[in-house]
Design an enzyme around this catalytic site. Structure first.
Site, mmCIF file in Angstrom:
data_model
loop_
_atom_site.group_PDB
_atom_site.id
_atom_site.type_symbol
_atom_site.label_atom_id
_atom_site.label_comp_id
_atom_site.label_asym_id
_atom_site.label_seq_id
_atom_site.Cartn_x
_atom_site.Cartn_y
_atom_site.Cartn_z
ATOM 1 N N ASN A 43 11.284 2.844 5.249
ATOM 2 C CA ASN A 43 10.651 3.136 3.959
ATOM 3 C C ASN A 43 9.293 3.769 4.260
ATOM 4 O O ASN A 43 8.381 3.090 4.707
ATOM 5 C CB ASN A 43 10.497 1.814 3.182
ATOM 6 C CG ASN A 43 9.711 1.982 1.902
ATOM 7 O OD1 ASN A 43 9.417 3.106 1.475
ATOM 8 N ND2 ASN A 43 9.364 0.854 1.282
ATOM 9 N N LYS A 98 7.223 4.984 2.220
ATOM 10 C CA LYS A 98 6.231 4.724 1.157
ATOM 11 C C LYS A 98 5.477 6.007 0.795
ATOM 12 O O LYS A 98 6.055 7.091 0.821
ATOM 13 C CB LYS A 98 5.287 3.591 1.580
ATOM 14 C CG LYS A 98 6.069 2.339 2.018
ATOM 15 C CD LYS A 98 5.227 1.105 2.126
ATOM 16 C CE LYS A 98 6.111 -0.057 2.562
ATOM 17 N NZ LYS A 98 5.423 -1.323 2.604
ATOM 18 N N HIS A 140 11.425 -2.836 -5.013
ATOM 19 C CA HIS A 140 10.519 -3.126 -3.901
ATOM 20 C C HIS A 140 9.323 -3.912 -4.420
ATOM 21 O O HIS A 140 8.864 -3.692 -5.542
ATOM 22 C CB HIS A 140 10.058 -1.816 -3.242
ATOM 23 C CG HIS A 140 9.298 -2.060 -1.983
ATOM 24 N ND1 HIS A 140 7.953 -2.357 -1.980
ATOM 25 C CD2 HIS A 140 9.700 -2.107 -0.696
ATOM 26 C CE1 HIS A 140 7.569 -2.557 -0.732
ATOM 27 N NE2 HIS A 140 8.610 -2.419 0.064
ATOM 28 N N GLU A 177 6.286 -3.675 -3.972
ATOM 29 C CA GLU A 177 5.149 -2.858 -4.448
ATOM 30 C C GLU A 177 5.428 -2.323 -5.847
ATOM 31 O O GLU A 177 4.518 -2.192 -6.670
ATOM 32 C CB GLU A 177 4.857 -1.736 -3.437
ATOM 33 C CG GLU A 177 4.143 -2.295 -2.216
ATOM 34 C CD GLU A 177 4.505 -1.657 -0.891
ATOM 35 O OE1 GLU A 177 4.957 -0.497 -0.879
ATOM 36 O OE2 GLU A 177 4.349 -2.331 0.151
ATOM 37 N N GLU A 190 12.746 -9.417 1.327
ATOM 38 C CA GLU A 190 11.426 -9.074 1.842
ATOM 39 C C GLU A 190 10.391 -10.045 1.282
ATOM 40 O O GLU A 190 9.912 -9.869 0.160
ATOM 41 C CB GLU A 190 11.044 -7.649 1.407
ATOM 42 C CG GLU A 190 11.947 -6.587 1.971
ATOM 43 C CD GLU A 190 11.231 -5.236 2.032
ATOM 44 O OE1 GLU A 190 11.116 -4.703 3.136
ATOM 45 O OE2 GLU A 190 10.771 -4.758 0.992
ATOM 46 N N GLY A 223 3.626 -5.604 5.339
ATOM 47 C CA GLY A 223 2.409 -4.899 5.720
ATOM 48 C C GLY A 223 1.295 -5.813 6.205
ATOM 49 O O GLY A 223 0.155 -5.398 6.364
ATOM 50 N N SER A 272 7.101 -6.566 8.033
ATOM 51 C CA SER A 272 6.517 -6.500 9.368
ATOM 52 C C SER A 272 7.545 -6.514 10.502
ATOM 53 O O SER A 272 7.301 -7.071 11.570
ATOM 54 C CB SER A 272 5.480 -7.619 9.562
ATOM 55 O OG SER A 272 4.414 -7.456 8.627
HETATM 56 P P1 PGA Z 1 6.296 -3.359 6.497
HETATM 57 O O1 PGA Z 1 6.940 -2.931 5.087
HETATM 58 O O2 PGA Z 1 7.373 -3.172 7.521
HETATM 59 O O3 PGA Z 1 5.132 -2.420 6.688
HETATM 60 O O4 PGA Z 1 5.879 -4.773 6.363
HETATM 61 C C1 PGA Z 1 8.241 -3.291 4.763
HETATM 62 C C2 PGA Z 1 8.586 -2.820 3.390
HETATM 63 O O5 PGA Z 1 7.712 -2.781 2.514
HETATM 64 O O6 PGA Z 1 9.743 -2.465 3.109
#
Ligand code: PGA
Length: 250
Positions: A10, A12, A95, A97, A167, A173, A213
């Site tokens: 992803n 983003k 997601h 976010e 997730e 993140g 992560s």
């Molecule tokens: P990350 O993000 O690997 O940077 O933690 C994962 C995601 O948001 O799908």
């Protein structure tokens, strides 16, 4: 049942068109083992360029969201047909976010899931608890609600029509990964929920990805778990070397 592992990147809100093309080409050059599937979800502006860059490599292109309508007065949205036109076959939906920064709720996400399926895109439905929910021991309750509402009225003809991604919000993140046991426990729970919703072959065949992560150091342990069928990768997907190492998990 054998579930083909899926490693999804992803991207983003990162990469210009030129940067996205370069990253996509570098991932292709590193090669993809044929016993696993790989998807990358670039920003919409770079999708067509990335589709061109990965053509013939087996890498699938995904979107980071999708509207449920083909066209119309939906300012700021993108239609499934437009995505397909740009080479897209999957869509990351719900997601954290989108949920927590942009206020998307389960009802809206459910419409997106239905819309994606109607037009033949594979939804990657993301669910996950926040830290305070985990600390209040509400993890299973939150996940059940997100999954049930997100999949309300959604019928499936086969297990490859949908992907679920767990997730934990506190792991995205942040550099904090769920422990292997925490992740495996949730994946078993999610699988049991899917068994209540779908017939046995479908529920058993659906892939449940872990995200939060994931990196080149922890991927082997995560993928070693029986119920973890892949990874949804954010930060580590933006570097071709680390993403390729993740793709080549052992
Ligand atoms: P990350 O993000 O690997 O940077 O933690 C994962 C995601 O948001 O799908």
């Amino acid at each position: 049942m054998q579930r083909k592992p899926l490693i999804a990147g992803n991207w983003k809100m990162h990469t210009t068109i030129a940067e996205a093309e370069k990253l996509a080409r570098a991932i292709c050059e590193n090669g993809i083992p044929n016993d696993r599937e790989v998807m990358v979800a670039p920003p919409f502006t770079a999708m067509k360029a990335v589709s061109g860059a990965v053509a013939g490599s087996g890498i699938l292109v995904g979107a980071q969201n999708v509207c449920w309508e083909e066209k119309g007065a939906f300012t700021g949205e993108i239609s499934p047909v437009m995505l397909q036109d740009a080479g897209c076959v999957m869509a990351i939906l719900g997601h954290s976010e989108r949920r927590h920064i942009f206020g998307e709720n389960d009802t809206l996400i459910n419409k997106r899931v239905a819309g994606a399926l109607k037009f033949g895109l594979v939804p990657v439905l993301c669910i996950g608890e926040k830290l305070e929910e985990r600390e209040a021991e509400r993890t299973f309750q939150v996940l059940e609600e997100q999954l049930r509402k997100g999949l309300e009225g959604i019928s499936l003809k086969s297990a490859d029509e949908l992907v679920v991604a767990y997730e934990p919000v506190w792991a995205i993140g942040t550099g904090k990964t769920a422990t292997i046991d925490q992740a495996q426990e949730v994946h078993v729970f999610v699988r049991s929920l899917l068994r209540n919703l779908y017939e046995k072959n479908i529920a058993t065949g659906l892939r449940i990805l872990y995200g939060g992560s994931v990196n080149s150091k922890n991927v082997d342990d995560l993928m070693g778990q029986e119920d973890i069928d892949g990874a949804l990768v954010g930060g580590a997907a933006l570097d071709s070397t680390s993403f390729s190492r993740i793709i080549n998990f052992k």
